[in-house]
Each structure stands twice: as structure tokens, then as C-alpha cells.
Design a protein around this motif. Structure first.
Motif, PDB file in Angstrom:
ATOM      1  N   SER A  48       0.835  -1.216  -0.004  1.00 10.65           N
ATOM      2  CA  SER A  48      -0.045  -0.093   0.006  1.00 10.65           C
ATOM      3  C   SER A  48       0.872   1.328   0.202  1.00 10.65           C
ATOM      4  O   SER A  48       0.880   2.089  -0.935  1.00 10.65           O
ATOM      5  N   PHE A  49       1.878   1.227   0.680  1.00 13.30           N
ATOM      6  CA  PHE A  49       2.484   2.595   0.983  1.00 13.30           C
ATOM      7  C   PHE A  49       3.327   2.802  -0.341  1.00 13.30           C
ATOM      8  O   PHE A  49       3.409   3.988  -0.691  1.00 13.30           O
ATOM      9  N   TRP A  50       3.982   1.898  -0.909  1.00 18.74           N
ATOM     10  CA  TRP A  50       4.815   2.018  -2.157  1.00 18.74           C
ATOM     11  C   TRP A  50       3.899   2.199  -3.127  1.00 18.74           C
ATOM     12  O   TRP A  50       4.464   3.256  -4.148  1.00 18.74           O
ATOM     13  N   PHE A  55       2.771   5.946  -7.416  1.00 15.59           N
ATOM     14  CA  PHE A  55       1.753   5.776  -8.379  1.00 15.59           C
ATOM     15  C   PHE A  55       0.594   6.527  -7.692  1.00 15.59           C
ATOM     16  O   PHE A  55       0.251   7.455  -8.735  1.00 15.59           O
ATOM     17  N   THR A  56      -0.099   6.404  -6.769  1.00 15.60           N
ATOM     18  CA  THR A  56      -1.270   7.059  -6.580  1.00 15.60           C
ATOM     19  C   THR A  56      -1.257   8.304  -6.510  1.00 15.60           C
ATOM     20  O   THR A  56      -1.835   9.408  -7.125  1.00 15.60           O
ATOM     21  N   SER A  67       6.420  11.147   4.133  1.00 15.82           N
ATOM     22  CA  SER A  67       5.188  10.636   3.659  1.00 15.82           C
ATOM     23  C   SER A  67       4.859   9.180   4.367  1.00 15.82           C
ATOM     24  O   SER A  67       3.883   8.700   4.857  1.00 15.82           O
ATOM     25  N   LEU A  68       6.163   8.453   4.605  1.00 17.17           N
ATOM     26  CA  LEU A  68       6.145   7.224   5.323  1.00 17.17           C
ATOM     27  C   LEU A  68       5.600   7.476   6.775  1.00 17.17           C
ATOM     28  O   LEU A  68       4.785   6.841   7.322  1.00 17.17           O
ATOM     29  N   SER A  69       6.226   8.216   7.338  1.00 19.62           N
ATOM     30  CA  SER A  69       5.927   8.639   8.828  1.00 19.62           C
ATOM     31  C   SER A  69       4.256   9.041   9.019  1.00 19.62           C
ATOM     32  O   SER A  69       3.702   8.583  10.132  1.00 19.62           O
ATOM     33  N   ARG A  70       3.697   9.924   7.940  1.00 21.96           N
ATOM     34  CA  ARG A  70       2.546  10.220   7.869  1.00 21.96           C
ATOM     35  C   ARG A  70       1.591   8.950   7.642  1.00 21.96           C
ATOM     36  O   ARG A  70       0.558   8.848   8.106  1.00 21.96           O
ATOM     37  N   ILE A  73       0.766   6.519  10.506  1.00 20.82           N
ATOM     38  CA  ILE A  73      -0.425   7.040  11.205  1.00 20.82           C
ATOM     39  C   ILE A  73      -1.624   6.783  10.433  1.00 20.82           C
ATOM     40  O   ILE A  73      -2.615   6.360  10.946  1.00 20.82           O
ATOM     41  N   VAL A  74      -1.780   7.088   9.170  1.00 17.17           N
ATOM     42  CA  VAL A  74      -2.793   6.723   8.389  1.00 17.17           C
ATOM     43  C   VAL A  74      -3.525   5.300   8.528  1.00 17.17           C
ATOM     44  O   VAL A  74      -4.525   4.812   8.872  1.00 17.17           O
ATOM     45  N   ALA A  75      -2.215   4.476   8.197  1.00 13.27           N
ATOM     46  CA  ALA A  75      -2.528   3.034   8.494  1.00 13.27           C
ATOM     47  C   ALA A  75      -2.766   2.518   9.393  1.00 13.27           C
ATOM     48  O   ALA A  75      -3.852   1.510   9.592  1.00 13.27           O
ATOM     49  N   VAL A  76      -2.382   2.729  10.742  1.00 11.70           N
ATOM     50  CA  VAL A  76      -2.884   2.536  12.109  1.00 11.70           C
ATOM     51  C   VAL A  76      -4.140   2.883  12.286  1.00 11.70           C
ATOM     52  O   VAL A  76      -5.105   2.111  12.748  1.00 11.70           O
ATOM     53  N   LEU A  77      -4.400   4.118  11.944  1.00 11.60           N
ATOM     54  CA  LEU A  77      -5.940   4.337  11.971  1.00 11.60           C
ATOM     55  C   LEU A  77      -6.914   3.691  11.085  1.00 11.60           C
ATOM     56  O   LEU A  77      -8.180   3.092  11.701  1.00 11.60           O
ATOM     57  N   GLY A  78      -6.588   3.265   9.948  1.00 14.11           N
ATOM     58  CA  GLY A  78      -7.302   2.312   9.331  1.00 14.11           C
ATOM     59  C   GLY A  78      -7.246   0.842   9.607  1.00 14.11           C
ATOM     60  O   GLY A  78      -8.383   0.385   9.667  1.00 14.11           O
ATOM     61  N   PHE A  79      -6.313   0.702  10.199  1.00 13.14           N
ATOM     62  CA  PHE A  79      -6.364  -0.776  10.817  1.00 13.14           C
ATOM     63  C   PHE A  79      -7.359  -0.787  12.073  1.00 13.14           C
ATOM     64  O   PHE A  79      -7.889  -1.849  12.235  1.00 13.14           O
TER      65      PHE A  79
END
Length: 129
Positions: A48-50, A55-56, A67-70, A73-79
Motif C-alpha cells: 500500500s505505501f509504495w 503511483f497514486t 510521507s512514510l511517517s504520515r 499514522i494513516v495505516a494504523v488508524l485504518g487498521f
């Protein structure tokens, strides 16, 4: 925004397929759904990150470290959204674990898109001169 949404859907779709395939395989092997979901999330995170970084939201101008550090946080909230909704569906809805997993993953995807688009991969405003 439609272009970014379409690219997000494609990248997110690939990451989601990785996530779902691993989670369903683990569930069918007898792993508890919440544990299988967590393992699948960890695996799909880098896809997802890469995908989103390269691409996205290509050309977003945000360096990988920022962007990885942000995105963590996004991924943890999504999880958290995914795992919480999965737990609630498993407890209160009379649906198979695979269907509950699909619904909870969709909920997390919507949250992740908006947080990614408007924060994780959003360039910092140019400093005023």
C-alpha cells in the motif's frame, strides 16, 4: 480528484487483495480472524505505501521519510477502523467471517483514502517569500 481516486482504487485494490488473500487463508487454516487480519494488514502495508507513494499520489513532492511517517499514522488508524468493525461484525452480525472481513476492509479503505489524499501525501504549502 477523480484521477487520484481511480489510482487509489487500483493501488488500494492490489493491497486489499493481498490483505484479503492472506487473511482468508489464515482464517481457513484455523487462525482466529482478528489475528489473521492483523498479520494480513502487516503484510499489505508495504504494498500500500509504495503503491501510493510511487503511483497514486506520484508527483506529490513529499519526501519518502515524511510521507512514510504520515502514512504509518494513516495505516494504523485504518487498521483500528478495520479491526474494530471486524470485531463488531463478528460479535453482533450473523455473517461469515470472510464477509465481515470484506465489509470491515471497505470501511477502512474509505477512511484511508481521505487521510492519504488530504494529509499523508499532501505537499506542505510553499513557504511565503
Amino acid at each position: 480528484m477523480l484521477g487520484a481516486a481511480a489510482r487509489f482504487a487500483l493501488t488500494g485494490g492490489v493491497a486489499t487483495l493481498v490483505h484479503l488473500a492472506i487473511a482468508i487463508m489464515l482464517i481457513r487454516l484455523g487462525v482466529a480472524p482478528l489475528i489473521g487480519n492483523a498479520a494480513a494488514f502487516a503484510t499489505a502495508f508495504m504494498v500500500s505505501f509504495w503503491g501510493h507513494h510511487l503511483f497514486t499520489f506520484a508527483g506529490h513532492g513529499v519526501d519518502v521519510q515524511n510521507s512514510l511517517s504520515r502514512f504509518v499514522i494513516v495505516a494504523v488508524l485504518g487498521f483500528i477502523a478495520n479491526e474494530s468493525s471486524l470485531a463488531l461484525l463478528l460479535k453482533f452480525a450473523a455473517v461469515p467471517a470472510e464477509l465481515a472481513l470484506l465489509v470491515s476492509t471497505l470501511i477502512a479503505a474509505v477512511l484511508t483514502f481521505f487521510l492519504s489524499r488530504y494529509w499523508a501525501f499532501k505537499p506542505d504549502p510553499s513557504p511565503m517569500r
